[in-house]
Write a protein that holds these residues in place. Structure first.
Motif, PDB file in Angstrom:
ATOM      1  N   ASP A  63     -44.630  11.482  -5.939  1.00 14.26           N
ATOM      2  CA  ASP A  63     -45.504   9.931  -6.955  1.00 14.26           C
ATOM      3  C   ASP A  63     -45.681   8.826  -5.408  1.00 14.26           C
ATOM      4  O   ASP A  63     -46.773   8.577  -5.667  1.00 14.26           O
ATOM      5  N   GLY A  64     -45.063   8.412  -4.850  1.00 15.75           N
ATOM      6  CA  GLY A  64     -44.925   7.758  -3.844  1.00 15.75           C
ATOM      7  C   GLY A  64     -46.088   8.325  -2.224  1.00 15.75           C
ATOM      8  O   GLY A  64     -46.156   7.614  -1.866  1.00 15.75           O
ATOM      9  N   ILE A  65     -45.788   9.415  -2.242  1.00 10.42           N
ATOM     10  CA  ILE A  65     -46.830   9.518  -0.926  1.00 10.42           C
ATOM     11  C   ILE A  65     -48.016   9.565  -1.950  1.00 10.42           C
ATOM     12  O   ILE A  65     -48.988   9.306  -0.886  1.00 10.42           O
ATOM     13  N   ALA A  66     -48.303  10.327  -3.405  1.00 10.83           N
ATOM     14  CA  ALA A  66     -49.505  10.280  -3.530  1.00 10.83           C
ATOM     15  C   ALA A  66     -50.439   8.202  -3.442  1.00 10.83           C
ATOM     16  O   ALA A  66     -51.538   8.333  -3.029  1.00 10.83           O
ATOM     17  N   LEU A 128     -37.343  10.995   8.062  1.00  9.92           N
ATOM     18  CA  LEU A 128     -38.508  12.101   8.633  1.00  9.92           C
ATOM     19  C   LEU A 128     -39.457  10.997   9.189  1.00  9.92           C
ATOM     20  O   LEU A 128     -40.401  10.241   8.008  1.00  9.92           O
ATOM     21  N   VAL A 129     -40.226  11.151  10.385  1.00 12.01           N
ATOM     22  CA  VAL A 129     -41.469  10.498  10.082  1.00 12.01           C
ATOM     23  C   VAL A 129     -42.378  11.677  10.279  1.00 12.01           C
ATOM     24  O   VAL A 129     -42.510  12.688  10.978  1.00 12.01           O
ATOM     25  N   ILE A 130     -44.175  11.362   9.619  1.00 16.06           N
ATOM     26  CA  ILE A 130     -44.871  13.162   9.359  1.00 16.06           C
ATOM     27  C   ILE A 130     -46.377  12.039   8.892  1.00 16.06           C
ATOM     28  O   ILE A 130     -46.073  11.074   8.181  1.00 16.06           O
ATOM     29  N   THR A 131     -46.689  13.326   8.812  1.00 13.43           N
ATOM     30  CA  THR A 131     -48.025  12.423   8.938  1.00 13.43           C
ATOM     31  C   THR A 131     -48.577  12.384   7.065  1.00 13.43           C
ATOM     32  O   THR A 131     -47.999  13.421   6.206  1.00 13.43           O
ATOM     33  N   ARG A 132     -49.735  11.337   6.138  1.00  9.57           N
ATOM     34  CA  ARG A 132     -50.081  11.698   5.118  1.00  9.57           C
ATOM     35  C   ARG A 132     -49.823  13.042   4.675  1.00  9.57           C
ATOM     36  O   ARG A 132     -50.152  13.857   3.488  1.00  9.57           O
ATOM     37  N   ARG A 133     -50.923  13.239   5.720  1.00 12.72           N
ATOM     38  CA  ARG A 133     -52.243  14.249   4.997  1.00 12.72           C
ATOM     39  C   ARG A 133     -50.813  15.892   5.337  1.00 12.72           C
ATOM     40  O   ARG A 133     -50.410  16.747   4.439  1.00 12.72           O
ATOM     41  N   GLN A 134     -49.243  16.008   5.916  1.00  6.70           N
ATOM     42  CA  GLN A 134     -48.902  16.565   6.061  1.00  6.70           C
ATOM     43  C   GLN A 134     -47.958  16.830   4.892  1.00  6.70           C
ATOM     44  O   GLN A 134     -47.482  17.981   4.770  1.00  6.70           O
ATOM     45  N   ALA A 135     -47.785  15.394   4.790  1.00  6.46           N
ATOM     46  CA  ALA A 135     -47.063  15.475   3.919  1.00  6.46           C
ATOM     47  C   ALA A 135     -47.465  15.500   2.038  1.00  6.46           C
ATOM     48  O   ALA A 135     -47.092  16.418   1.291  1.00  6.46           O
ATOM     49  N   THR A 136     -47.986  14.997   2.246  1.00  6.01           N
ATOM     50  CA  THR A 136     -48.881  15.531   0.547  1.00  6.01           C
ATOM     51  C   THR A 136     -49.161  17.001   0.811  1.00  6.01           C
ATOM     52  O   THR A 136     -49.117  17.498  -0.682  1.00  6.01           O
ATOM     53  N   ALA A 137     -49.109  17.837   1.399  1.00  2.79           N
ATOM     54  CA  ALA A 137     -49.988  19.191   1.800  1.00  2.79           C
ATOM     55  C   ALA A 137     -48.050  19.913   0.900  1.00  2.79           C
ATOM     56  O   ALA A 137     -48.005  21.113   0.101  1.00  2.79           O
ATOM     57  N   LEU A 138     -46.787  18.707   1.728  1.00  5.99           N
ATOM     58  CA  LEU A 138     -45.782  19.779   1.119  1.00  5.99           C
ATOM     59  C   LEU A 138     -45.176  19.802  -0.589  1.00  5.99           C
ATOM     60  O   LEU A 138     -44.838  19.620  -0.887  1.00  5.99           O
ATOM     61  N   CYS A 139     -46.394  18.563  -0.801  1.00  7.81           N
ATOM     62  CA  CYS A 139     -45.925  17.502  -1.799  1.00  7.81           C
ATOM     63  C   CYS A 139     -45.795  18.870  -3.448  1.00  7.81           C
ATOM     64  O   CYS A 139     -45.790  18.971  -4.800  1.00  7.81           O
ATOM     65  N   LYS A 140     -46.945  19.877  -2.824  1.00  8.39           N
ATOM     66  CA  LYS A 140     -47.853  20.621  -3.715  1.00  8.39           C
ATOM     67  C   LYS A 140     -46.686  21.035  -3.918  1.00  8.39           C
ATOM     68  O   LYS A 140     -46.384  21.827  -5.645  1.00  8.39           O
ATOM     69  N   SER A 141     -45.170  21.866  -3.073  1.00 11.73           N
ATOM     70  CA  SER A 141     -44.358  23.140  -3.912  1.00 11.73           C
ATOM     71  C   SER A 141     -43.111  22.027  -3.619  1.00 11.73           C
ATOM     72  O   SER A 141     -42.137  22.343  -4.284  1.00 11.73           O
ATOM     73  N   ALA A 142     -42.986  20.648  -3.266  1.00 10.92           N
ATOM     74  CA  ALA A 142     -42.094  20.490  -3.369  1.00 10.92           C
ATOM     75  C   ALA A 142     -42.215  18.865  -3.990  1.00 10.92           C
ATOM     76  O   ALA A 142     -43.099  18.163  -3.492  1.00 10.92           O
ATOM     77  N   LYS A 143     -41.143  17.947  -5.160  1.00 12.51           N
ATOM     78  CA  LYS A 143     -41.381  16.822  -5.648  1.00 12.51           C
ATOM     79  C   LYS A 143     -40.247  16.225  -5.055  1.00 12.51           C
ATOM     80  O   LYS A 143     -41.240  15.083  -5.226  1.00 12.51           O
ATOM     81  N   THR A 144     -39.528  15.539  -4.525  1.00 13.07           N
ATOM     82  CA  THR A 144     -38.577  14.782  -3.887  1.00 13.07           C
ATOM     83  C   THR A 144     -38.872  15.228  -2.677  1.00 13.07           C
ATOM     84  O   THR A 144     -38.888  16.183  -2.017  1.00 13.07           O
ATOM     85  N   ALA A 145     -37.819  13.796  -1.894  1.00 15.86           N
ATOM     86  CA  ALA A 145     -37.864  13.558  -0.476  1.00 15.86           C
ATOM     87  C   ALA A 145     -37.305  14.393   0.133  1.00 15.86           C
ATOM     88  O   ALA A 145     -37.626  14.868   1.144  1.00 15.86           O
ATOM     89  N   GLU A 146     -35.934  15.081  -0.791  1.00 20.19           N
ATOM     90  CA  GLU A 146     -35.621  15.760   0.587  1.00 20.19           C
ATOM     91  C   GLU A 146     -36.684  17.830   0.908  1.00 20.19           C
ATOM     92  O   GLU A 146     -35.585  18.232   1.250  1.00 20.19           O
ATOM     93  N   ALA A 147     -36.517  18.360  -0.662  1.00 17.95           N
ATOM     94  CA  ALA A 147     -37.243  19.069  -0.390  1.00 17.95           C
ATOM     95  C   ALA A 147     -38.340  18.926   0.339  1.00 17.95           C
ATOM     96  O   ALA A 147     -38.075  19.723   1.358  1.00 17.95           O
TER      97      ALA A 147
END
Length: 169
Positions: A63-66, A128-147
């Motif tokens: 939710d925060g990444i969005a 973890l330093v990551i681009t917003r685009r990469q993090a958004t793509a990962l959020c589709k399968s993982a909802k927590t920061a740890e995941a």
């Protein structure tokens, strides 16, 4: 440039320590916003985030990444503290790389060999330093920061971090 995302639950003291370590980055203009994602705290986490000027989201890291506006994201555990010079290493990394990166553990955070061999650190222990685009793509399968942070190939930054104390559930 950088949005910091901190997912927390009942860790107001750890959150305050982490936010204090971000001040030099905010003064230098590296940190543009901080989003605190709260997954059901019953303590004063909301007030700590509010008083520090953070954006508060009742929900997980996804939710925060969005809501993040920065091109680069920094995901941290509450209680982790970034040491002097961390902002310079993030700026240098963002200028030349697109792959995710993690901070180096400070000497104070390094565990003896046997402790390292028999314990499993969290995926966010070194941030973890990551681009917003990469993090958004990962959020589709993982909802927590740890995941989101788990299993990623990352580069090691010169900047150092004191990892969050263990023992919180």
């Amino acid at each position: 440039m950088l949005t910091v995302v901190i997912e927390t639950k009942d860790d107001e003291e750890g959150l305050a320590r982490t936010l204090a370590s971000l001040v030099p980055g905010a003064v230098e203009g590296v940190v543009r916003e901080v989003i605190v994602c709260d997954v059901g705290s019953t303590d004063q986490t909301h007030y700590v985030a509010e008083h520090a000027g953070c954006n508060y989201v009742a929900g997980g890291a996804a939710d925060g990444i969005a809501k993040a506006r920065g091109e680069w994201l920094l995901l941290l555990e509450p209680g982790a503290r970034l040491l002097e010079g961390w902002a310079d290493s993030v700026i240098a990394h963002a200028a030349r790389m697109t792959m995710p990166a993690r901070f180096s553990r400070s000497r104070a955070s390094r565990q003896p060999f046997l402790s390292r061999a028999f314990s499993r650190p969290t995926a966010l222990a070194e941030g973890l330093v990551i681009t917003r685009r990469q993090a958004t793509a990962l959020c589709k399968s993982a909802k927590t920061a740890e995941a989101i942070a788990r299993g990623l190939a990352t580069k090691r930054l010169d900047g150092e971090i004191v990892v969050a104390p263990t023992g919180k559930a």
